[in-house]
Write a protein that holds these residues in place. Structure first.
Motif, short mmCIF file in Angstrom:
data_model
loop_
_atom_site.label_atom_id
_atom_site.label_comp_id
_atom_site.label_asym_id
_atom_site.label_seq_id
_atom_site.Cartn_x
_atom_site.Cartn_y
_atom_site.Cartn_z
N ALA A 17 0.83 -1.21 0.00
CA ALA A 17 0.00 0.00 0.00
C ALA A 17 0.86 1.26 0.00
CB ALA A 17 -0.93 -0.01 1.21
N TYR A 18 2.00 1.21 0.67
CA TYR A 18 2.92 2.34 0.66
C TYR A 18 3.41 2.60 -0.76
CZ TYR A 18 7.10 5.11 1.45
OH TYR A 18 8.05 6.08 1.39
N ALA A 19 3.82 1.56 -1.47
CA ALA A 19 4.27 1.72 -2.85
C ALA A 19 3.15 2.24 -3.74
CB ALA A 19 4.81 0.40 -3.38
N TYR A 20 1.93 1.74 -3.53
CA TYR A 20 0.78 2.19 -4.32
C TYR A 20 0.50 3.67 -4.08
CZ TYR A 20 -4.05 2.57 -5.91
OH TYR A 20 -5.19 2.96 -6.53
N PHE A 21 0.44 4.07 -2.81
CA PHE A 21 0.13 5.47 -2.50
C PHE A 21 1.30 6.41 -2.76
CE2 PHE A 21 -3.24 3.62 0.30
CZ PHE A 21 -4.31 4.14 -0.43
N LEU A 22 2.48 5.88 -2.91
CA LEU A 22 3.62 6.74 -3.21
C LEU A 22 3.76 6.98 -4.70
CD1 LEU A 22 6.11 8.19 -2.02
CD2 LEU A 22 7.38 6.09 -2.44
N LEU A 24 1.64 5.32 -7.54
CA LEU A 24 0.50 5.27 -8.46
C LEU A 24 -0.58 6.30 -8.14
CD1 LEU A 24 0.20 1.41 -8.81
CD2 LEU A 24 1.34 3.04 -10.31
N ARG A 25 -0.92 6.45 -6.91
CA ARG A 25 -1.93 7.43 -6.48
C ARG A 25 -1.38 8.22 -5.31
NH1 ARG A 25 -6.50 7.42 -9.75
NH2 ARG A 25 -6.92 5.30 -10.39
N PRO A 26 -0.59 9.25 -5.55
CA PRO A 26 0.02 9.99 -4.44
C PRO A 26 -1.02 10.55 -3.47
CG PRO A 26 0.98 10.64 -6.53
CD PRO A 26 -0.19 9.76 -6.85
N ASN A 27 -0.89 10.11 -2.21
CA ASN A 27 -1.85 10.49 -1.17
C ASN A 27 -1.14 10.40 0.17
OD1 ASN A 27 -3.95 10.79 0.60
ND2 ASN A 27 -5.26 9.26 -0.37
N GLN A 28 -1.02 11.51 0.86
CA GLN A 28 -0.28 11.54 2.12
C GLN A 28 -0.98 10.74 3.21
OE1 GLN A 28 2.76 12.83 2.71
NE2 GLN A 28 2.84 13.14 0.51
N GLU A 29 -2.30 10.80 3.28
CA GLU A 29 -3.02 10.03 4.29
C GLU A 29 -2.88 8.53 4.05
OE1 GLU A 29 -4.50 12.50 2.58
OE2 GLU A 29 -4.84 14.03 4.11
N GLY A 30 -2.91 8.13 2.78
CA GLY A 30 -2.72 6.72 2.45
C GLY A 30 -1.33 6.22 2.81
N ILE A 31 -0.33 7.06 2.59
CA ILE A 31 1.04 6.69 2.96
C ILE A 31 1.15 6.53 4.47
CG2 ILE A 31 3.41 7.54 3.05
CD1 ILE A 31 2.96 8.71 0.26
N ALA A 32 0.55 7.44 5.22
CA ALA A 32 0.59 7.34 6.68
C ALA A 32 -0.13 6.07 7.15
CB ALA A 32 -0.05 8.58 7.31
N LEU A 33 -1.27 5.76 6.57
CA LEU A 33 -2.01 4.54 6.93
C LEU A 33 -1.18 3.30 6.60
CD1 LEU A 33 -4.91 3.45 7.79
CD2 LEU A 33 -5.22 3.10 5.35
#
Length: 98
Positions: A17-22, A24-33
């Motif tokens: 999920a970190y790789a995905y949110f970093l 493919l779909r940049p999202n700071q909340e997703g990276i934190a989760l």
């Protein structure tokens, strides 16, 4: 499912999920989760009894401090809670009654 395998699976899910949110779909909340999920799942190892892994608990505490000061602490805490609580729940439900 074995609690140790569930903890490992949640850690790997957090890394994916970190790789995905970093990327493919940049999202700071997703990276934190995702970081919370990865470190929460790795914070405890399950053998006969659960025991804390100091390296991952220290990293979790450091990132929690950084998230509280500069980032998104609630998604990080939610991911950490899920990563730590789900394997523990599996451990408690599978543990033989005495």
């Amino acid at each position: 499912m074995d609690a140790n395998r569930l903890a490992q699976a949640l850690s790997l899910l957090g890394v994916a999920a970190y790789a995905y949110f970093l990327w493919l779909r940049p999202n700071q909340e997703g990276i934190a989760l995702a970081l919370g999920l990865a470190l929460g799942g790795a914070s405890f190892a399950y053998g006969e009894r659960p025991f804390p892994v100091p390296l991952f608990l220290g990293l979790f505490g450091l990132l929690l401090l950084l998230q509280a000061l500069f980032g998104h602490p609630l998604p990080f805490l939610l991911g950490g809670a899920l990563g730590a609580a789900l394997p523990y729940l599996a451990y408690r439900l599978r543990r033989p009654a005495r």
